[in-house]
Design a protein around this motif. Structure first.
Motif, PDB file in Angstrom:
ATOM      1  N   ASN A  53      10.224  48.379  34.054  1.00  0.00           N
ATOM      2  CA  ASN A  53       9.460  49.598  35.067  1.00  0.00           C
ATOM      3  C   ASN A  53      10.665  50.325  35.569  1.00  0.00           C
ATOM      4  OD1 ASN A  53       7.192  48.033  35.077  1.00  0.00           O
ATOM      5  ND2 ASN A  53       7.969  46.823  36.847  1.00  0.00           N
ATOM      6  N   GLY A  54      10.255  51.540  35.854  1.00  0.00           N
ATOM      7  CA  GLY A  54      11.168  52.639  36.391  1.00  0.00           C
ATOM      8  C   GLY A  54      10.845  53.801  36.367  1.00  0.00           C
ATOM      9  N   LEU A  55      11.520  54.934  36.946  1.00  0.00           N
ATOM     10  CA  LEU A  55      11.251  56.401  36.965  1.00  0.00           C
ATOM     11  C   LEU A  55      10.744  56.975  35.867  1.00  0.00           C
ATOM     12  CD1 LEU A  55      11.115  59.022  38.811  1.00  0.00           C
ATOM     13  CD2 LEU A  55      13.594  59.125  38.289  1.00  0.00           C
ATOM     14  N   HIS A  56      11.508  56.508  34.755  1.00  0.00           N
ATOM     15  CA  HIS A  56      11.337  57.246  33.587  1.00  0.00           C
ATOM     16  C   HIS A  56       9.851  57.360  33.023  1.00  0.00           C
ATOM     17  CE1 HIS A  56      12.589  53.025  32.819  1.00  0.00           C
ATOM     18  NE2 HIS A  56      12.050  52.980  31.683  1.00  0.00           N
ATOM     19  N   TRP A  57       9.250  55.954  33.338  1.00  0.00           N
ATOM     20  CA  TRP A  57       7.834  55.651  32.942  1.00  0.00           C
ATOM     21  C   TRP A  57       6.898  56.796  33.650  1.00  0.00           C
ATOM     22  CZ3 TRP A  57       6.564  53.902  28.578  1.00  0.00           C
ATOM     23  CH2 TRP A  57       7.368  52.714  28.210  1.00  0.00           C
ATOM     24  N   LEU A  58       7.097  56.980  34.964  1.00  0.00           N
ATOM     25  CA  LEU A  58       6.466  57.990  35.506  1.00  0.00           C
ATOM     26  C   LEU A  58       6.770  59.418  35.069  1.00  0.00           C
ATOM     27  CD1 LEU A  58       4.897  58.793  38.290  1.00  0.00           C
ATOM     28  CD2 LEU A  58       6.887  59.328  39.421  1.00  0.00           C
ATOM     29  N   VAL A  59       7.934  59.693  34.472  1.00  0.00           N
ATOM     30  CA  VAL A  59       8.346  60.880  34.050  1.00  0.00           C
ATOM     31  C   VAL A  59       7.437  61.102  32.710  1.00  0.00           C
ATOM     32  CG1 VAL A  59       9.951  62.348  33.120  1.00  0.00           C
ATOM     33  CG2 VAL A  59      10.514  60.991  35.127  1.00  0.00           C
ATOM     34  N   ALA A  60       7.286  60.049  31.932  1.00  0.00           N
ATOM     35  CA  ALA A  60       6.926  60.137  30.647  1.00  0.00           C
ATOM     36  C   ALA A  60       5.188  60.244  30.647  1.00  0.00           C
ATOM     37  CB  ALA A  60       7.163  58.789  29.815  1.00  0.00           C
ATOM     38  N   LYS A  61       4.751  59.581  31.677  1.00  0.00           N
ATOM     39  CA  LYS A  61       3.152  59.615  31.975  1.00  0.00           C
ATOM     40  C   LYS A  61       2.935  61.091  32.613  1.00  0.00           C
ATOM     41  CE  LYS A  61       2.872  54.877  32.846  1.00  0.00           C
ATOM     42  NZ  LYS A  61       2.905  53.799  33.945  1.00  0.00           N
TER      43      LYS A  61
END
Lengths: 200, 358
Positions: free
Chosen positions: B295-303
């Motif tokens: 989990n992490g910020l990068h998943w939010l950015v990707a979505k």
């Protein structure tokens, strides 16, 4: 200390914008001052940790009611001079309201000064206390019938408003999307076979 | 010098200040890059090249385009129409821009982290997005031009209509997670791809996405600036940096709604592996790959990036809606769909079906 400074700052802005509502010559400016007044009262409510009410005030009054209000005020061509003609005639009513309001406020404060505490002081709550969740619990358990009743009254008002203003004009050409979607090729196009003709 | 100790010795407001500045800077740069990405992507969709002239240091042709645009707009004169309402005319772009940035305060950026952990976060988001419409209305009215005014009226009606559908769609999200806190909403979606809200709330997900596109005044709902009818709509009288602020607000809003959809329906910073692979599994211990899969910020950015691309794709593909069709879609299609699905969801919660069985 900081809370008091903030309170007086917001209160000043609130008083200023409230005066702006009644003193501006342009009705659109009045409406905008009213928006500012709502926004500052929301900030004041935040100071007493009523965050749910504060946010809902912004959401409902600033975000929806005043947008529609502005919408109408901008469309109307209000003659301010005409409206102001009745000002002196109805001034006594305004003064009466002012005196009543001031008397009420002084009454509440004076009673407190006498040592009779009619409004109990707010009980301080823990920092993780959720105002929103508490309100929800009370609203849907203790006060569920009044709450639902208010909702029904609102619904009746909405239906009534629509029924009163709805009028069917004759000969109005409206789009029927269902009919458009249901259309088949045969309804619109007819292929006609004919012999090729030679130009003489 | 010990950086961590220095950081911890700072007071709370300094921490928040640093985060606010960081998020704002990242957003502004993202907006600049997003304008370029949009033109490139639409170019590719329409079999063109898109901007490919302005390079930085001779590398990557096209990458300098947003900077060239910004400099051009900064240098241009800001014209204020003579008959306009001067103060409102100048303040309108700022009113549009502020909510687009202020909403990021409650955005859950990483596990257990947001700049402000507000309990009524979702209400805050709704309240701020509804304030943004004032910028458009004021711009249209203060310009004292009939085209600008028509654009503002269209925009106001459209935003008020779609806000209702949007709010109802969010009621479903609140019911699913039992909280108004955005961080909690993300945590409740814990457990792989199908546990995210989009699966059980699919109609609400679609309604929310459509309303979000409409709220940002993006194509195919951009009648507020319909060029073919009312020149440029509400910002027709704006020039130079005042116009650039409207532009900035539109793209900042695009990023914002994309991030919000990711948080509400696609599990925000949750990784698709979350819930399939145990949190203490050896997979997450692998140096770089483990961090990427966790989990992490990068998943939010990707979505968020995914939804941004879809919004741009919509613009490249669909013609503009007619105004009465927009109103019909909002009031007669989207709102009934949300109301029906809230009832269905209520039954599912009551009879403990699906994710509510536990």
């Amino acid at each position: 200390m900081l809370v008091q400074i903030l309170f007086y700052a917001f209160a000043t802005v609130l008083m200023g914008s409230a005066l702006g509502v009644i003193l501006s010559r342009n009705p659109v400016h009045s409406a905008l001052y009213l928006v500012l007044a709502f926004f500052t009262s929301a900030a004041l409510w935040l100071l007493i940790e009523a965050e749910f009410l504060a946010i809902v005030l912004v959401l409902v009054y600033v975000g929806a009611v005043m947008v529609l209000f502005l919408f109408v005020v901008m469309m109307l061509d209000i003659n301010v001079e005409e409206v102001r003609k009745g000002f002196t005639r109805h001034a006594w009513l305004g003064w009466l309201t002012v005196f009543a309001l001031v008397a009420e406020i002084v009454g509440v404060v004076a009673v407190k000064q006498l040592g009779i505490d009619v409004t109990k002081a707010a009980v301080p709550v823990a920092a993780d206390h959720s105002n929103t969740a508490e309100l929800g619990k009370v609203l849907y358990t203790t006060y569920v019938y009044p709450f639902e009743l208010a909702a029904v009254v609102l619904l009746v008002a909405i239906v009534a408003a629509i029924v009163l203003t709805m009028r069917k004009r004759q000969g109005l050409k409206l789009q029927d999307v269902g009919a458009q979607v249901a259309t088949r090729r045969e309804d619109r196009v007819r292929l006609v076979k004919m012999q090729a003709e030679r130009r003489e | 010098m010990d950086f961590a100790a220095l950081w911890n010795s700072l007071p709370d407001f300094a921490h928040s200040g640093v985060f606010i500045v960081a998020v704002t800077l990242v957003l502004v740069v993202s907006v600049a890059m997003l304008t370029l990405w949009e033109r490139k992507l639409i170019g590719w969709v329409q079999l063109r090249r898109g901007p490919n002239r302005v390079a930085i240091f001779g590398l990557l042709p096209g990458i300098g385009q947003p900077f060239a645009d910004v400099i051009k707009l900064l240098i241009k004169e800001v014209l204020v129409p003579a008959q306009s309402s001067k103060f409102l005319f100048r303040i309108a772009p700022a009113i549009t821009l502020v909510p687009a940035f202020a909403t990021w305060a409650v955005m859950p950026l990483a596990p257990g982290f947001s700049i402000a952990n507000v309990d009524a976060g979702l209400l805050y988001v709704l309240a701020l997005t509804s304030v943004g419409v004032y910028g458009v209305i004021l711009a249209g009215w203060a310009s004292n031009s009939k085209y600008a005014f028509l654009g503002a009226m269209r925009s106001a009606a459209q935003i008020v209509a779609y806000e209702i559908a949007m709010g109802f769609a969010l009621v479903g999200v609140i019911m699913a997670s039992g909280s108004l806190n955005l961080g909690t909403i993300v945590e409740k979606q814990h457990g792989a791809f199908l546990a995210w809200n989009w699966f059980w709330l699919f109609p609400l997900f679609i309604v929310y996405f459509i309303s979000a596109v409409a709220e940002t005044n993006r194509a195919p709902f951009d009648v507020a600036e319909g060029e073919s009818e009312i020149v440029a709509g509400f910002h027709v009288e704006y020039s130079g940096i005042a116009f650039a602020l409207f532009f900035l607000a539109e793209y900042a809003n695009m990023i914002l709604v994309s991030a919000l959809i990711s948080v509400f329906f696609l599990g925000g910073w949750l990784s698709p592996l979350d819930g399939i692979v145990a949190a203490d599994s050896a997979l997450f211990q692998i140096p770089l790959l483990g961090t990427l899969l966790n989990n992490g910020l990068h998943w939010l950015v990707a979505k968020t990036f995914f939804f941004l691309c879809v919004i741009i794709w919509l613009r490249a593909t669909f013609p503009r809606y007619r105004y009465d069709q927009i109103m019909r879609l909002g009031w007669k299609v989207l709102i009934p769909v949300t109301i029906i699905w809230i009832a269905v969801e209520g039954l599912m919660v009551y009879f403990k079906i699906g994710p509510w069985s536990a």
